[in-house]
Motif scaffolding. Structure first.
Motif, mmCIF file in Angstrom:
data_model
loop_
_atom_site.group_PDB
_atom_site.id
_atom_site.type_symbol
_atom_site.label_atom_id
_atom_site.label_comp_id
_atom_site.label_asym_id
_atom_site.label_seq_id
_atom_site.Cartn_x
_atom_site.Cartn_y
_atom_site.Cartn_z
ATOM 1 N N GLN A 31 0.826 -1.200 0.000
ATOM 2 C CA GLN A 31 0.000 0.000 0.000
ATOM 3 C C GLN A 31 0.860 1.250 0.000
ATOM 4 O OE1 GLN A 31 -2.426 0.722 3.437
ATOM 5 N NE2 GLN A 31 -0.853 0.055 4.867
ATOM 6 N N ILE A 32 0.286 2.310 -0.522
ATOM 7 C CA ILE A 32 0.895 3.627 -0.429
ATOM 8 C C ILE A 32 0.221 4.301 0.752
ATOM 9 C CG2 ILE A 32 1.134 5.882 -1.534
ATOM 10 C CD1 ILE A 32 1.186 4.386 -4.231
ATOM 11 N N ASN A 33 0.998 4.702 1.742
ATOM 12 C CA ASN A 33 0.468 5.319 2.949
ATOM 13 C C ASN A 33 1.045 6.722 3.070
ATOM 14 O OD1 ASN A 33 -0.091 6.197 5.556
ATOM 15 N ND2 ASN A 33 -0.059 4.130 6.371
ATOM 16 N N TYR A 37 -6.130 7.653 -11.696
ATOM 17 C CA TYR A 37 -5.435 6.730 -12.604
ATOM 18 C C TYR A 37 -4.637 5.666 -11.849
ATOM 19 C CZ TYR A 37 -6.576 9.858 -16.474
ATOM 20 O OH TYR A 37 -7.235 10.617 -17.405
ATOM 21 N N ASN A 38 -5.182 5.167 -10.758
ATOM 22 C CA ASN A 38 -4.542 4.097 -9.998
ATOM 23 C C ASN A 38 -5.358 2.826 -10.119
ATOM 24 O OD1 ASN A 38 -2.358 5.639 -8.625
ATOM 25 N ND2 ASN A 38 -4.110 6.795 -7.851
ATOM 26 N N LEU A 39 -4.688 1.680 -10.043
ATOM 27 C CA LEU A 39 -5.345 0.381 -10.018
ATOM 28 C C LEU A 39 -5.151 -0.182 -8.617
ATOM 29 C CD1 LEU A 39 -4.997 -2.414 -12.723
ATOM 30 C CD2 LEU A 39 -5.331 -2.882 -10.318
ATOM 31 N N CYS A 40 -6.243 -0.308 -7.873
ATOM 32 C CA CYS A 40 -6.194 -0.832 -6.509
ATOM 33 C C CYS A 40 -6.747 -2.251 -6.499
ATOM 34 C CB CYS A 40 -7.013 0.047 -5.570
ATOM 35 S SG CYS A 40 -6.382 1.732 -5.433
ATOM 36 N N ARG A 41 -6.054 -3.126 -5.794
ATOM 37 C CA ARG A 41 -6.491 -4.524 -5.731
ATOM 38 C C ARG A 41 -7.723 -4.712 -4.856
ATOM 39 N NH1 ARG A 41 -1.930 -8.049 -7.237
ATOM 40 N NH2 ARG A 41 -0.173 -6.718 -7.698
ATOM 41 N N ALA A 42 -7.922 -3.829 -3.889
ATOM 42 C CA ALA A 42 -9.060 -3.975 -2.971
ATOM 43 C C ALA A 42 -9.456 -2.614 -2.431
ATOM 44 C CB ALA A 42 -8.679 -4.894 -1.814
ATOM 45 N N GLY A 43 -10.673 -2.505 -1.916
ATOM 46 C CA GLY A 43 -11.127 -1.273 -1.294
ATOM 47 C C GLY A 43 -11.409 -0.183 -2.309
ATOM 48 N N ALA A 44 -11.698 0.975 -1.788
ATOM 49 C CA ALA A 44 -11.980 2.122 -2.646
ATOM 50 C C ALA A 44 -10.696 2.627 -3.284
ATOM 51 C CB ALA A 44 -12.631 3.228 -1.822
ATOM 52 N N CYS A 45 -10.829 3.150 -4.462
ATOM 53 C CA CYS A 45 -9.685 3.698 -5.191
ATOM 54 C C CYS A 45 -10.164 5.021 -5.781
ATOM 55 C CB CYS A 45 -9.270 2.704 -6.272
ATOM 56 S SG CYS A 45 -7.606 2.921 -6.905
ATOM 57 N N ALA A 46 -9.780 6.127 -5.160
ATOM 58 C CA ALA A 46 -10.287 7.443 -5.540
ATOM 59 C C ALA A 46 -9.885 7.827 -6.962
ATOM 60 C CB ALA A 46 -9.769 8.486 -4.559
ATOM 61 N N GLY A 47 -10.712 8.627 -7.572
ATOM 62 C CA GLY A 47 -10.422 9.167 -8.890
ATOM 63 C C GLY A 47 -11.328 8.595 -9.959
ATOM 64 N N GLY A 93 -2.093 -2.444 -3.544
ATOM 65 C CA GLY A 93 -3.146 -3.100 -2.785
ATOM 66 C C GLY A 93 -4.199 -2.084 -2.409
ATOM 67 N N GLN A 94 -3.752 -0.961 -1.836
ATOM 68 C CA GLN A 94 -4.646 0.147 -1.496
ATOM 69 C C GLN A 94 -3.837 1.411 -1.268
ATOM 70 O OE1 GLN A 94 -6.727 -1.030 2.063
ATOM 71 N NE2 GLN A 94 -5.011 -0.569 3.382
ATOM 72 N N ILE A 95 -4.549 2.538 -1.207
ATOM 73 C CA ILE A 95 -3.923 3.830 -0.939
ATOM 74 C C ILE A 95 -4.531 4.359 0.355
ATOM 75 C CG2 ILE A 95 -3.598 6.193 -1.750
ATOM 76 C CD1 ILE A 95 -3.863 5.018 -4.632
ATOM 77 N N GLU A 96 -3.671 4.619 1.327
ATOM 78 C CA GLU A 96 -4.091 5.087 2.658
ATOM 79 C C GLU A 96 -3.693 6.554 2.795
ATOM 80 O OE1 GLU A 96 -5.793 5.064 6.196
ATOM 81 O OE2 GLU A 96 -5.574 3.120 5.222
ATOM 82 N N LEU A 97 -4.678 7.426 3.030
ATOM 83 C CA LEU A 97 -4.387 8.857 3.146
ATOM 84 C C LEU A 97 -4.244 9.320 4.583
ATOM 85 C CD1 LEU A 97 -6.729 10.299 0.386
ATOM 86 C CD2 LEU A 97 -4.342 9.576 0.203
#
Length: 108
Positions: free
Chosen positions: A11-13, A54-64, A33-37
Protein backbone atom coordinates in the motif's frame (compact mmCIF):
# COMPACT_ATOMS: atom_id res chain seq x y z
CA UNK A 1 4.09 9.06 -6.22
CA UNK A 2 3.94 7.86 -9.83
CA UNK A 3 4.19 4.63 -11.81
CA UNK A 4 4.81 2.16 -8.98
CA UNK A 5 3.76 -1.49 -8.84
CA UNK A 6 3.45 -3.07 -5.41
CA UNK A 7 2.70 -6.70 -4.56
CA UNK A 8 -0.76 -7.86 -3.43
CA UNK A 9 -0.47 -6.54 0.15
CA UNK A 10 1.45 -3.39 -0.75
CA UNK A 11 0.00 0.00 0.00
CA UNK A 12 0.89 3.63 -0.43
CA UNK A 13 0.47 5.32 2.95
CA UNK A 14 0.62 9.11 3.03
CA UNK A 15 -0.35 9.43 6.68
CA UNK A 16 2.00 11.01 9.17
CA UNK A 17 2.56 11.40 12.91
CA UNK A 18 -0.15 12.91 15.10
CA UNK A 19 -0.31 16.66 14.56
CA UNK A 20 1.57 16.43 11.25
CA UNK A 21 0.11 16.78 7.76
CA UNK A 22 1.34 15.60 4.38
CA UNK A 23 0.40 18.29 1.83
CA UNK A 24 0.36 18.59 -1.92
CA UNK A 25 0.76 14.88 -2.66
CA UNK A 26 0.16 13.52 -6.16
CA UNK A 27 -0.67 9.82 -6.45
CA UNK A 28 -1.19 8.66 -10.04
CA UNK A 29 -0.53 5.70 -12.33
CA UNK A 30 0.14 3.14 -9.57
CA UNK A 31 -0.77 -0.53 -9.11
CA UNK A 32 -1.24 -1.13 -5.38
CA UNK A 33 -3.15 -3.10 -2.78
CA UNK A 34 -4.65 0.15 -1.50
CA UNK A 35 -3.92 3.83 -0.94
CA UNK A 36 -4.09 5.09 2.66
CA UNK A 37 -4.39 8.86 3.15
CA UNK A 38 -4.59 8.88 6.93
CA UNK A 39 -2.33 7.16 9.41
CA UNK A 40 -3.58 3.65 10.18
CA UNK A 41 -4.43 2.78 13.76
CA UNK A 42 -5.42 6.32 14.71
CA UNK A 43 -1.98 7.93 14.43
CA UNK A 44 -3.69 11.25 13.86
CA UNK A 45 -1.77 12.51 10.83
CA UNK A 46 -3.59 13.32 7.62
CA UNK A 47 -2.75 13.90 3.99
CA UNK A 48 -3.95 16.56 1.59
CA UNK A 49 -3.77 15.15 -1.91
CA UNK A 50 -3.70 17.35 -4.99
CA UNK A 51 -4.25 14.48 -7.44
CA UNK A 52 -5.31 10.91 -6.66
CA UNK A 53 -6.38 9.29 -9.94
CA UNK A 54 -5.43 6.73 -12.60
CA UNK A 55 -4.54 4.10 -10.00
CA UNK A 56 -5.35 0.38 -10.02
CA UNK A 57 -6.19 -0.83 -6.51
CA UNK A 58 -6.49 -4.52 -5.73
CA UNK A 59 -9.06 -3.98 -2.97
CA UNK A 60 -11.13 -1.27 -1.29
CA UNK A 61 -11.98 2.12 -2.65
CA UNK A 62 -9.69 3.70 -5.19
CA UNK A 63 -10.29 7.44 -5.54
CA UNK A 64 -10.42 9.17 -8.89
CA UNK A 65 -12.70 9.05 -11.90
CA UNK A 66 -10.13 7.07 -13.91
CA UNK A 67 -9.00 4.69 -11.17
CA UNK A 68 -10.10 1.05 -11.17
CA UNK A 69 -10.43 -1.71 -8.59
CA UNK A 70 -9.51 -5.23 -9.63
CA UNK A 71 -6.77 -7.78 -10.02
CA UNK A 72 -3.88 -6.84 -12.32
CA UNK A 73 -2.06 -9.39 -14.44
CA UNK A 74 1.70 -8.85 -14.14
CA UNK A 75 4.34 -10.15 -16.55
CA UNK A 76 6.21 -11.80 -13.65
CA UNK A 77 3.14 -12.77 -11.62
CA UNK A 78 2.46 -11.54 -8.09
CA UNK A 79 5.95 -12.59 -6.96
CA UNK A 80 7.82 -10.56 -9.58
CA UNK A 81 11.55 -10.12 -8.98
CA UNK A 82 12.48 -7.70 -11.75
CA UNK A 83 11.26 -4.34 -12.97
CA UNK A 84 10.11 -5.94 -16.24
CA UNK A 85 8.18 -8.54 -14.25
CA UNK A 86 6.26 -5.79 -12.45
CA UNK A 87 4.77 -4.47 -15.70
CA UNK A 88 1.17 -5.19 -16.69
CA UNK A 89 0.45 -7.69 -19.45
CA UNK A 90 -1.40 -6.42 -22.53
CA UNK A 91 -4.67 -8.03 -21.34
CA UNK A 92 -4.58 -6.60 -17.81
CA UNK A 93 -6.74 -3.95 -16.22
CA UNK A 94 -4.81 -0.69 -16.31
CA UNK A 95 -2.84 -1.57 -19.47
CA UNK A 96 -2.31 1.61 -21.52
CA UNK A 97 -4.82 3.35 -19.22
CA UNK A 98 -2.46 5.68 -17.33
CA UNK A 99 -2.74 9.45 -17.26
CA UNK A 100 0.11 9.72 -19.76
CA UNK A 101 -1.18 7.06 -22.18
CA UNK A 102 1.15 4.36 -20.87
CA UNK A 103 0.12 1.64 -18.45
CA UNK A 104 -0.56 2.12 -14.76
CA UNK A 105 2.29 0.89 -12.59
CA UNK A 106 5.85 0.29 -13.74
CA UNK A 107 6.54 1.17 -17.37
CA UNK A 108 9.57 0.57 -19.58
Amino acid sequence: VRHNTLGPGGQINLGSKAGQTTTGATVVDNVVGQIELNSPGGGGGTATVVTNDYNLCRAGACAGAHSVVGTPTLVGGNSFTTLAGAMLTSGSLGYNAGSDGTSMGVTP
